[in-house]
Design a protein around this motif. Sequence first.
Motif, PDB file in Angstrom:
ATOM      1  N   TRP A  38     -21.326  -4.172   8.831  1.00  0.00           N
ATOM      2  CA  TRP A  38     -22.269  -5.215   8.450  1.00  0.00           C
ATOM      3  C   TRP A  38     -21.887  -6.577   9.027  1.00  0.00           C
ATOM      4  O   TRP A  38     -22.752  -7.354   9.425  1.00  0.00           O
ATOM      5  N   LYS A  39     -20.605  -6.877   9.099  1.00  0.00           N
ATOM      6  CA  LYS A  39     -20.189  -8.208   9.568  1.00  0.00           C
ATOM      7  C   LYS A  39     -20.660  -8.495  10.988  1.00  0.00           C
ATOM      8  O   LYS A  39     -21.273  -9.540  11.240  1.00  0.00           O
ATOM      9  N   PRO A  40     -20.420  -7.607  11.961  1.00  0.00           N
ATOM     10  CA  PRO A  40     -20.954  -7.889  13.297  1.00  0.00           C
ATOM     11  C   PRO A  40     -22.477  -7.797  13.360  1.00  0.00           C
ATOM     12  O   PRO A  40     -23.101  -8.520  14.138  1.00  0.00           O
ATOM     13  N   HIS A  41     -23.077  -6.919  12.552  1.00  0.00           N
ATOM     14  CA  HIS A  41     -24.543  -6.857  12.547  1.00  0.00           C
ATOM     15  C   HIS A  41     -25.121  -8.178  12.046  1.00  0.00           C
ATOM     16  O   HIS A  41     -26.101  -8.688  12.607  1.00  0.00           O
ATOM     17  N   LYS A  42     -24.504  -8.722  11.019  1.00  0.00           N
ATOM     18  CA  LYS A  42     -24.968 -10.005  10.500  1.00  0.00           C
ATOM     19  C   LYS A  42     -24.787 -11.110  11.539  1.00  0.00           C
ATOM     20  O   LYS A  42     -25.643 -11.985  11.689  1.00  0.00           O
ATOM     21  N   GLN A  43     -23.686 -11.057  12.287  1.00  0.00           N
ATOM     22  CA  GLN A  43     -23.496 -12.022  13.376  1.00  0.00           C
ATOM     23  C   GLN A  43     -24.611 -11.900  14.412  1.00  0.00           C
ATOM     24  O   GLN A  43     -25.102 -12.916  14.931  1.00  0.00           O
ATOM     25  N   TYR A  44     -24.979 -10.663  14.733  1.00  0.00           N
ATOM     26  CA  TYR A  44     -26.057 -10.427  15.704  1.00  0.00           C
ATOM     27  C   TYR A  44     -27.351 -11.088  15.222  1.00  0.00           C
ATOM     28  O   TYR A  44     -28.038 -11.784  15.991  1.00  0.00           O
TER      29      TYR A  44
END
Length: 243
Positions: A38-44
């Motif tokens: 979720w953390k990198p997806h949220k960054q995206y």
Amino acid sequence: MTIVKQLENAAIALRDSVDQITFEAPVTHVYNPLNYAWKPHKQYIQRFGATKKRVVLMGMNPGPFGMAQTGAPFGEVAAVRDWMGIEAPVGKPPIEHPKRPVDGFACPKSEVSGRRLWGLMMERFGAADDFFAEHYVLNYCPLLFLDGADGKCRNLTPDKFKAEATNALYAACDAHLRAALDALQPAWLVGVGGFAEQKLKDLNWDQPHQVGKVLHPSPASPAANRGWAEAATKQLLAQGIWE
């Protein structure tokens, strides 16, 4: 509500909805990167989803060495980390197949589809911000499905499942897609491959738009292996999506 918040809320709703679905054989493992990545997806979303877009490109579902590792659609590690500038800690799915470990940004394997898709965008647009100024990329389904029953490990795609196994899945994915499109307000919806194109045509999204298609960059496609970037560019130009 900001566009970013709308996209985040839609992704959270999708994540939680698909977690409630049970899949039967031949599916033995289900990875949901909207949970453990979720953390990198949220960054995206935060970095590239802050504005309305002219074009939204949509794939089918994650590949084992792409979004399943990085949380970004078609998320080949080098493209996400080095071109998009996204990197964050990635956890593990609840049940991991030993032949398909989630190593996050330390994954040593390259996702061919992602390398091809993002490679074209790098070549044509240069900086990631220049591509994402008018474009956004998402997947229809967020889940990676594996068949590991015999000790091997095969990637399964939802287009091969029986209808009764996909009703709840497709309902959740359609709801997310409508919410994402409501936020982004694109003029063009482009299916990456025939399955995605058909899902876009079937969606009945109630805003003015056109539906297009590009060849899927999978190495399983002989046409893609004969020069995907050139073929996709020709298709996008012919349809008037690119100039």
